[in-house]
Design a protein around this motif. Sequence first.
Motif, PDB file in Angstrom:
ATOM      1  N   TYR A 135       0.869  -1.169   0.000  1.00 32.31           N
ATOM      2  CA  TYR A 135       0.000   0.000   0.000  1.00 32.31           C
ATOM      3  C   TYR A 135       0.908   1.221   0.000  1.00 32.31           C
ATOM      4  CZ  TYR A 135       1.105   0.380   4.990  1.00 32.31           C
ATOM      5  OH  TYR A 135       1.767   0.497   6.196  1.00 32.31           O
ATOM      6  N   HIS A 136       0.358   2.386  -0.309  1.00 34.69           N
ATOM      7  CA  HIS A 136       1.144   3.615  -0.286  1.00 34.69           C
ATOM      8  C   HIS A 136       0.794   4.438   0.940  1.00 34.69           C
ATOM      9  CE1 HIS A 136       1.898   3.244  -4.840  1.00 34.69           C
ATOM     10  NE2 HIS A 136       2.891   2.729  -4.153  1.00 34.69           N
ATOM     11  N   SER A 137       1.805   5.076   1.485  1.00 31.22           N
ATOM     12  CA  SER A 137       1.657   5.904   2.676  1.00 31.22           C
ATOM     13  C   SER A 137       2.347   7.239   2.426  1.00 31.22           C
ATOM     14  CB  SER A 137       2.311   5.188   3.865  1.00 31.22           C
ATOM     15  OG  SER A 137       2.242   5.991   5.023  1.00 31.22           O
ATOM     16  N   GLY A 138       1.864   8.268   3.053  1.00 31.06           N
ATOM     17  CA  GLY A 138       2.502   9.573   2.941  1.00 31.06           C
ATOM     18  C   GLY A 138       1.824  10.469   1.928  1.00 31.06           C
ATOM     19  N   PRO A 139       2.435  11.612   1.648  1.00 33.39           N
ATOM     20  CA  PRO A 139       1.814  12.602   0.756  1.00 33.39           C
ATOM     21  C   PRO A 139       1.731  12.086  -0.693  1.00 33.39           C
ATOM     22  CG  PRO A 139       4.042  13.272   1.335  1.00 33.39           C
ATOM     23  CD  PRO A 139       3.715  12.054   2.162  1.00 33.39           C
ATOM     24  N   GLU A 140       0.692  12.529  -1.413  1.00 32.98           N
ATOM     25  CA  GLU A 140       0.476  12.086  -2.795  1.00 32.98           C
ATOM     26  C   GLU A 140       1.673  12.379  -3.696  1.00 32.98           C
ATOM     27  OE1 GLU A 140      -3.179  13.086  -4.762  1.00 32.98           O
ATOM     28  OE2 GLU A 140      -4.284  12.957  -2.880  1.00 32.98           O
ATOM     29  N   GLU A 141       2.342  13.492  -3.450  1.00 30.15           N
ATOM     30  CA  GLU A 141       3.470  13.876  -4.312  1.00 30.15           C
ATOM     31  C   GLU A 141       4.717  13.027  -4.061  1.00 30.15           C
ATOM     32  OE1 GLU A 141       3.057  16.474  -0.771  1.00 30.15           O
ATOM     33  OE2 GLU A 141       1.721  16.086  -2.450  1.00 30.15           O
ATOM     34  N   ALA A 142       4.793  12.344  -2.938  1.00 27.06           N
ATOM     35  CA  ALA A 142       5.957  11.494  -2.642  1.00 27.06           C
ATOM     36  C   ALA A 142       5.547  10.325  -1.746  1.00 27.06           C
ATOM     37  CB  ALA A 142       7.049  12.329  -1.973  1.00 27.06           C
ATOM     38  N   PRO A 143       4.653   9.458  -2.238  1.00 22.82           N
ATOM     39  CA  PRO A 143       4.212   8.352  -1.379  1.00 22.82           C
ATOM     40  C   PRO A 143       5.306   7.300  -1.201  1.00 22.82           C
ATOM     41  CG  PRO A 143       3.304   8.081  -3.560  1.00 22.82           C
ATOM     42  CD  PRO A 143       4.020   9.413  -3.544  1.00 22.82           C
ATOM     43  N   GLU A 144       5.281   6.651  -0.047  1.00 21.05           N
ATOM     44  CA  GLU A 144       6.211   5.561   0.230  1.00 21.05           C
ATOM     45  C   GLU A 144       5.470   4.245   0.051  1.00 21.05           C
ATOM     46  OE1 GLU A 144       9.157   3.917   3.774  1.00 21.05           O
ATOM     47  OE2 GLU A 144       7.792   5.574   4.208  1.00 21.05           O
ATOM     48  N   SER A 145       6.134   3.280  -0.595  1.00 23.05           N
ATOM     49  CA  SER A 145       5.558   1.938  -0.742  1.00 23.05           C
ATOM     50  C   SER A 145       5.823   1.162   0.540  1.00 23.05           C
ATOM     51  CB  SER A 145       6.191   1.216  -1.930  1.00 23.05           C
ATOM     52  OG  SER A 145       5.820   1.833  -3.129  1.00 23.05           O
ATOM     53  N   CYS A 146       4.759   0.593   1.111  1.00 22.65           N
ATOM     54  CA  CYS A 146       4.842  -0.094   2.395  1.00 22.65           C
ATOM     55  C   CYS A 146       4.180  -1.467   2.290  1.00 22.65           C
ATOM     56  CB  CYS A 146       4.136   0.729   3.466  1.00 22.65           C
ATOM     57  SG  CYS A 146       4.742   2.438   3.568  1.00 22.65           S
ATOM     58  N   VAL A 147       4.642  -2.404   3.085  1.00 26.76           N
ATOM     59  CA  VAL A 147       4.150  -3.781   3.053  1.00 26.76           C
ATOM     60  C   VAL A 147       3.064  -3.984   4.106  1.00 26.76           C
ATOM     61  CG1 VAL A 147       4.794  -6.217   3.365  1.00 26.76           C
ATOM     62  CG2 VAL A 147       6.398  -4.628   2.274  1.00 26.76           C
ATOM     63  N   TYR A 148       1.942  -4.581   3.684  1.00 22.33           N
ATOM     64  CA  TYR A 148       0.913  -4.983   4.644  1.00 22.33           C
ATOM     65  C   TYR A 148       0.788  -6.502   4.714  1.00 22.33           C
ATOM     66  CZ  TYR A 148      -2.542  -5.853   0.902  1.00 22.33           C
ATOM     67  OH  TYR A 148      -3.204  -6.339  -0.200  1.00 22.33           O
ATOM     68  N   GLY A 149       1.528  -7.213   3.864  1.00 20.49           N
ATOM     69  CA  GLY A 149       1.457  -8.666   3.904  1.00 20.49           C
ATOM     70  C   GLY A 149       2.461  -9.318   2.985  1.00 20.49           C
ATOM     71  N   VAL A 150       2.645 -10.612   3.189  1.00 21.83           N
ATOM     72  CA  VAL A 150       3.503 -11.426   2.331  1.00 21.83           C
ATOM     73  C   VAL A 150       2.725 -12.677   1.970  1.00 21.83           C
ATOM     74  CG1 VAL A 150       5.717 -12.614   2.063  1.00 21.83           C
ATOM     75  CG2 VAL A 150       5.569 -10.593   3.528  1.00 21.83           C
ATOM     76  N   ARG A 151       2.712 -12.984   0.691  1.00 22.11           N
ATOM     77  CA  ARG A 151       2.010 -14.167   0.184  1.00 22.11           C
ATOM     78  C   ARG A 151       3.061 -15.119  -0.383  1.00 22.11           C
ATOM     79  NH1 ARG A 151      -3.351 -14.038  -3.452  1.00 22.11           N
ATOM     80  NH2 ARG A 151      -4.214 -13.829  -1.379  1.00 22.11           N
ATOM     81  N   TYR A 152       3.107 -16.323   0.166  1.00 19.19           N
ATOM     82  CA  TYR A 152       4.074 -17.344  -0.250  1.00 19.19           C
ATOM     83  C   TYR A 152       3.399 -18.358  -1.160  1.00 19.19           C
ATOM     84  CZ  TYR A 152       6.748 -15.475   3.636  1.00 19.19           C
ATOM     85  OH  TYR A 152       7.419 -14.640   4.491  1.00 19.19           O
ATOM     86  N   TRP A 153       4.125 -18.778  -2.157  1.00 17.17           N
ATOM     87  CA  TRP A 153       3.635 -19.745  -3.130  1.00 17.17           C
ATOM     88  C   TRP A 153       4.852 -20.392  -3.738  1.00 17.17           C
ATOM     89  CZ3 TRP A 153      -1.436 -20.909  -4.302  1.00 17.17           C
ATOM     90  CH2 TRP A 153      -1.684 -21.637  -5.450  1.00 17.17           C
ATOM     91  N   GLY A 154       4.686 -21.229  -4.676  1.00 14.32           N
ATOM     92  CA  GLY A 154       5.806 -21.810  -5.387  1.00 14.32           C
ATOM     93  C   GLY A 154       5.375 -23.014  -6.182  1.00 14.32           C
ATOM     94  N   GLY A 155       6.358 -23.589  -6.856  1.00 12.94           N
ATOM     95  CA  GLY A 155       6.092 -24.771  -7.664  1.00 12.94           C
ATOM     96  C   GLY A 155       6.952 -24.774  -8.904  1.00 12.94           C
ATOM     97  N   ASP A 156       6.418 -25.347  -9.967  1.00 11.01           N
ATOM     98  CA  ASP A 156       7.163 -25.433 -11.220  1.00 11.01           C
ATOM     99  C   ASP A 156       7.380 -24.061 -11.810  1.00 11.01           C
ATOM    100  OD1 ASP A 156       7.112 -28.138 -10.845  1.00 11.01           O
ATOM    101  OD2 ASP A 156       5.635 -28.551 -12.421  1.00 11.01           O
ATOM    102  N   ALA A 157       8.561 -23.864 -12.366  1.00 15.30           N
ATOM    103  CA  ALA A 157       8.907 -22.574 -12.970  1.00 15.30           C
ATOM    104  C   ALA A 157       8.231 -22.400 -14.325  1.00 15.30           C
ATOM    105  CB  ALA A 157      10.418 -22.445 -13.128  1.00 15.30           C
TER     106      ALA A 157
END
Length: 157
Positions: A135-157
Motif C-alpha cells: 500500500y502507499h503511505s505519505g503525501p500524494e506527491e511522494a508516497p512511500e511503498s509499504c508492506v501490509y502482507g507477504v504471500r508465499y507460493w511456489g512450484g514449477d517454474a
Amino acid sequence: MTYADSLKQPSDVSQDAFASMLGVKLVPIEPGAMGGEAKSQPLADGYQFYASFASHSTPSSFPLHEVLMFLPGGKSLTKENSPPCVWSAERASKQLEAMGYERGGERPFQQGWMRQHWRPIGDGKQGFSANLLIYHSGPEEAPESCVYGVRYWGGDA
C-alpha cells in the motif's frame, strides 16, 4: 523474512513450519478442511496479523500461505486515508534479494499492489515466491511503498 529464507526445498513448506515460525496455532477454516488460519493475532502497539495456509495445491505447486497486518482494531492498512508505514517495501525487497529472490514485476492487487519475488530451487525447474502486498503511505506527491502482507507460493517454474 526468516521464513522466506528457510524455503530451500519443497519439503520446507509445511503448515507446522509456517505456524511455528509465526508462533501461532492454525485452526481449520472449515471442519475437516486442509490448511488453517490464525485470526486477530496481537502485535506491538495494538496492531494485529492474520495468517493462513491453504493446502489444496496441485502436484506442480506448493501451498498458498500468507501473513497480513492490520491496524489496531483490525482495520485494513489499504483502506485508510493516511496509514502509517509499518514496513518499507524497498527494505523488504532488498532483504529478499539478499536471500536470492529475484525481484519481478508489480501489479494491482486488491486495494494495493503485489510485488513479485522468485527464488529458483534445485535444478531451477521449481522455485518459491514471496510476494509483497503493498500500500502507499505519505503525501500524494511522494508516497512511500509499504508492506501490509507477504504471500508465499511456489512450484514449477
